[in-house]
Write a protein that holds these residues in place. Structure first.
Motif, PDB file in Angstrom:
ATOM      1  N   ASN A  76      36.636  27.647 -26.945  1.00  4.45           N
ATOM      2  CA  ASN A  76      36.074  28.868 -27.190  1.00  4.45           C
ATOM      3  C   ASN A  76      36.117  28.919 -28.907  1.00  4.45           C
ATOM      4  O   ASN A  76      37.033  28.935 -29.333  1.00  4.45           O
ATOM      5  N   TYR A 131      36.432  29.071 -15.861  1.00  7.41           N
ATOM      6  CA  TYR A 131      35.316  29.575 -16.642  1.00  7.41           C
ATOM      7  C   TYR A 131      34.797  31.058 -16.047  1.00  7.41           C
ATOM      8  O   TYR A 131      33.708  31.323 -16.360  1.00  7.41           O
ATOM      9  N   TYR A 158      33.125  33.751 -17.975  1.00  9.29           N
ATOM     10  CA  TYR A 158      31.799  33.559 -18.618  1.00  9.29           C
ATOM     11  C   TYR A 158      30.639  33.915 -17.658  1.00  9.29           C
ATOM     12  O   TYR A 158      29.392  34.009 -18.119  1.00  9.29           O
ATOM     13  N   ARG A 167      31.784  36.118 -24.311  1.00  2.00           N
ATOM     14  CA  ARG A 167      30.672  36.032 -23.230  1.00  2.00           C
ATOM     15  C   ARG A 167      29.335  36.238 -23.543  1.00  2.00           C
ATOM     16  O   ARG A 167      28.451  35.298 -23.390  1.00  2.00           O
ATOM     17  N   ASN A 175      28.321  33.527 -25.787  1.00  2.00           N
ATOM     18  CA  ASN A 175      28.255  32.182 -25.069  1.00  2.00           C
ATOM     19  C   ASN A 175      27.052  32.165 -24.434  1.00  2.00           C
ATOM     20  O   ASN A 175      26.201  31.160 -24.384  1.00  2.00           O
ATOM     21  N   ASN A 197      30.856  27.841 -20.233  1.00  2.00           N
ATOM     22  CA  ASN A 197      30.706  27.696 -21.522  1.00  2.00           C
ATOM     23  C   ASN A 197      30.151  26.207 -22.116  1.00  2.00           C
ATOM     24  O   ASN A 197      30.536  25.746 -23.087  1.00  2.00           O
ATOM     25  N   THR A 203      29.498  21.724 -25.080  1.00  2.00           N
ATOM     26  CA  THR A 203      30.144  23.018 -25.115  1.00  2.00           C
ATOM     27  C   THR A 203      29.489  23.872 -26.034  1.00  2.00           C
ATOM     28  O   THR A 203      28.870  23.306 -26.962  1.00  2.00           O
TER      29      THR A 203
END
Ligand SMILES: Cc1ncc(COP(=O)(O)O)c(C=O)c1O
Length: 368
Positions: free
Chosen positions: A45, A199, A202, A284, A287, A311, A349
């Protein structure tokens, strides 16, 4: 509805049993990491740790001389309240990787089999195989869909564990929580199911997509979670497993570190991070923006991609007709890579908007 017929109705993709080579798509040489300007290869992240966590860690150094039993208990208590369970349902580790390895050792040394979709985060099934068990892999359909029916058909008399990442790594594919919950409920109780929810925060549904609500009624269910992703604490190394207390007790027999591998720093970071849900929420949202922009970009370049709720986004750069991976390496843009259906796919990513723009500009440049 009968279990098999329910599965037939709930399954879309076709799949085949396949032994794929394992892959280490997140690996980089230390030199590459040191010089990397843009790091889009390890599903970290880019926004973490949160400000609140950073501040809390500043006052931790005087406690570095003490074993962190109290902090360990504090985190377990906090997780227990969060999931409405008692603290003995939790096992803490130095990242969820440690716990997946522990599970692999546990099942492998019983010489039992694990079934998983493929490609998948390989650590757990690799450990099963290394310790003498078998790993059966079910290849995903071309759109990344995992066929529950095919998984079900792969289960044989020696199968003891089913391993599913939801969302999946490296494809980002995510089950509808209803389908997966129903599937787990119908699974024979002598087969264990490990759902890796690294994950889960997310996803579009967020944590409500988690299967944790089922653990009380399903003692064969094991959930692995981590603070490395949406909580932004990959460098801290802290994750946890939720499983029936009897199983947790059994697993302790296999653990080499007295269940005390998470450091005081990691434990404090996790305790504070759990209270900072606004950070998770913001991560989130950012992303999702990055994923949407990348999907639009893939569509412009007509690159096949797999819809992702994680992500990271998997896409196939083969049709670009450029040495994509070598060019990215040269530009110090680190990207993930994995073999899928005979071609090299990229697992990208989601970084900051600046990093994502730099990636797109570089690729646009390369293709002209
Ligand atoms: C699906 C999945 N599970 C587990 C892990 C391990 O994460 P950690 O050990 O940082 O908790 C990863 C890391 O990328 C992952 O992708």
């Amino acid at each position: 509805m009968q279990r098999r017929s329910w599965l037939r109705h709930s399954t879309l993709g076709t799949a085949a049993l396949l032994a794929l080579p394992t892959t280490h798509w997140a690996e980089s040489s230390p030199e590459a990491v040191k010089n990397a300007e843009i790091r889009l290869n390890a599903n970290e992240n880019p926004y973490g740790p949160s400000k609140r966590v950073r501040k809390a860690l500043q006052s931790m150094s005087p406690f570095g001389n003490r074993y962190p039993w109290a902090l360990q208990q504090e985190l377990k208590n906090k997780l227990a309240r969060r999931f409405d369970l008692s603290p003995d349902w939790f096992f803490l580790g130095a990242g969820s990787a440690e716990l997946l390895g522990l599970l692999g050792q546990y099942y492998g040394s019983q010489k039992r089999g694990v079934v998983s979709p493929s490609p998948i985060f390989p650590l757990l099934p690799q450990y099963v195989a290394r310790h003498g068990g078998q790993w059966k892999q079910i290849e995903m359909a071309p759109d990344g869909e995992i066929a529950l029916l095919a998984i079900d058909q792969a289960i044989d008399a020696n199968t003891k564990l089913l391993y599913i990442c939801n969302p999946n790594n490296p494809t980002g594919w995510t089950f509808s929580s209803h389908a997966l919950k129903d599937y787990c409920k119908t699974m024979p109780k002598q087969i264990d199911i490990c759902i890796d929810e690294a994950y889960i925060e997310y996803t579009k549904e967020g944590e409500s997509a988690s299967l944790t609500e089922l653990v009380k009624e399903n003692p064969n269910l094991i959930i692995c979670r981590t603070f490395s992703k949406a909580y932004g604490l990959a460098g801290m190394r802290i994750g946890y497993m939720i499983a029936h207390p009897d199983r947790i007790k059994e697993l302790k027999e296999y653990h080499t570190g007295f269940e005390l591998t998470a450091s005081a720093y990691a434990l404090r970071a996790a305790i504070v991070a759990l209270d900072d849900q606004e950070f998770v929420h913001q991560s989130r949202l950012k992303n999702r923006d990055a994923i949407n922009e990348m999907i639009a970009f893939c569509e412009t370049l007509q690159l096949p991609f797999i819809p992702s709720q994680a992500n990271h986004l998997a896409f196939n750069p083969t049709s670009l007709d450029i040495p994509f991976f070598a060019q990215m390496e040269q530009a110090s843009i680190r990207v993930g890579r994995f073999p899928y259906q005979g071609e090299d796919w990229c697992r990208l990513t989601m970084g900051t908007s600046r990093e994502m723009r730099a990636f797109r500009e570089k690729l646009q440049d390369l293709v002209g």
